[in-house]
Design a protein around this motif. Structure first.
Motif, PDB file in Angstrom:
ATOM      1  N   VAL A  90     -71.746 139.842  44.288  1.00  0.00           N
ATOM      2  CA  VAL A  90     -71.292 141.248  44.182  1.00  0.00           C
ATOM      3  C   VAL A  90     -71.064 141.758  45.912  1.00  0.00           C
ATOM      4  N   ASP A  91     -69.847 141.524  46.429  1.00  0.00           N
ATOM      5  CA  ASP A  91     -69.867 142.082  47.596  1.00  0.00           C
ATOM      6  C   ASP A  91     -70.417 143.920  48.196  1.00  0.00           C
ATOM      7  N   ALA A  93     -68.214 146.229  48.785  1.00  0.00           N
ATOM      8  CA  ALA A  93     -66.981 147.130  48.488  1.00  0.00           C
ATOM      9  C   ALA A  93     -67.683 147.369  47.423  1.00  0.00           C
ATOM     10  N   ARG A  94     -68.171 146.001  46.366  1.00  0.00           N
ATOM     11  CA  ARG A  94     -67.534 146.702  44.897  1.00  0.00           C
ATOM     12  C   ARG A  94     -69.627 146.655  44.507  1.00  0.00           C
ATOM     13  N   GLN A  97     -68.937 150.797  45.088  1.00  0.00           N
ATOM     14  CA  GLN A  97     -67.953 150.988  43.950  1.00  0.00           C
ATOM     15  C   GLN A  97     -68.782 151.458  42.522  1.00  0.00           C
ATOM     16  N   MET A  98     -70.169 150.388  42.190  1.00  0.00           N
ATOM     17  CA  MET A  98     -71.677 150.890  41.706  1.00  0.00           C
ATOM     18  C   MET A  98     -72.002 152.200  41.681  1.00  0.00           C
ATOM     19  N   LEU A 227     -67.123 146.460  36.726  1.00  0.00           N
ATOM     20  CA  LEU A 227     -67.219 146.673  37.642  1.00  0.00           C
ATOM     21  C   LEU A 227     -67.151 144.802  38.445  1.00  0.00           C
ATOM     22  N   ALA A 228     -68.065 144.536  37.756  1.00  0.00           N
ATOM     23  CA  ALA A 228     -68.637 143.266  38.149  1.00  0.00           C
ATOM     24  C   ALA A 228     -68.220 142.757  37.170  1.00  0.00           C
ATOM     25  N   VAL A 232     -61.366 139.258  41.415  1.00  0.00           N
ATOM     26  CA  VAL A 232     -60.970 139.902  42.662  1.00  0.00           C
ATOM     27  C   VAL A 232     -59.479 140.124  43.373  1.00  0.00           C
TER      28      VAL A 232
END
Length: 240
Positions: A90-91, A93-94, A97-98, A227-228, A232
């Motif tokens: 999980v980068d 950026a993601r 979002q979480m 989201l995860a 991508v």
């Protein structure tokens, strides 16, 4: 769709999980079926899955059962935990979002910190933590909350105190030595009745509150997992 298609381990896991959800959703249409750990190990062994993973999964399930178990005296749950393991990292950026999902849901900006290889977001108004840990190409997402159920005990205390005061006022206001003496004798009983009534009311109040917290976190965690697991997106090629 052809029945000869081959599925990888990730797809097999998703299919089995979805089949279990559909089976549970059929309710009374299906017969209840339980399996021992040994029977589960036999099934996964036929799929080429290690028994060690079954032990790990059952251990994690047992932990979630303990953390999400209602407390009888409080009337509801005092701990909540939702956990999911997803493929890939999980980068940042993601993760942002979480965290934004939690900020919108809770109305709390919170704080993000890194500790021993884990990224942990903590709310400032409630004891809520989102933990993201990467290990061997997979990421564990855990959302948990510890709740203070003192409202139940507080209601019991206030109920008992109210019952005692009601009896005491009755002693002061009523006339007659015999009546006052009788009321003094039952002051303890009045306090006990008030305490029990307050405790019952406090349990009902806490049950509603803890169920509200659980529904809120469950919805937020579902969005986080989505989201995860979302693919991508590839960057668009530059225009010629």
């Amino acid at each position: 769709m052809s029945g000869d298609r081959r599925y990888d381990d990730r797809e097999v896991g998703q299919i089995l999980r979805r089949v279990a959800e559909l089976h549970a959703g059929e309710g009374e249409k299906t017969d209840a079926r339980s399996m021992s750990r040994g029977e589960i190990e036999e099934v996964v062994q036929e799929l080429g899955i290690s028994k060690a993973l079954v032990a790990r999964a059952t251990g994690e399930l047992a932990l979630q059962d303990v953390r999400n178990r209602p407390v009888w005296w409080a009337g509801g749950k005092t701990e909540l935990m939702f956990e999911e393991v997803v493929d890939g990292p999980v980068d940042d950026a993601r993760l942002s979002q979480m965290i934004e999902v939690l900020r919108r849901s809770l109305g709390d900006p919170g704080q993000l910190k890194q500790e021993a290889g884990a990224r942990i977001w903590s709310a400032t108004t409630r004891r809520i933590h989102l933990t993201v840990v990467e290990h061997e190409g997979r990421t564990t997402l855990r959302l948990e909350e510890r709740m203070d159920a003192s409202v139940t005990l507080g209601s019991a205390f206030l109920g008992g105190f109210g019952g005692f005061l009601a009896g005491l006022f009755a002693v002061v206001l009523l006339k007659g030595v015999v009546i006052k003496a009788l009321l003094l004798l039952v002051l303890g009983a009045l306090a006990s009745i008030g305490a029990v009534a307050g405790w019952i009311g406090g349990r009902a109040l806490w049950r509603r509150r803890s169920e509200g917290h659980e529904a809120q976190l469950r919805q937020a965690f579902a969005a986080i997992v989505a989201l995860a697991e979302a693919p991508v997106s590839e960057p668009s090629p530059p225009d010629e």
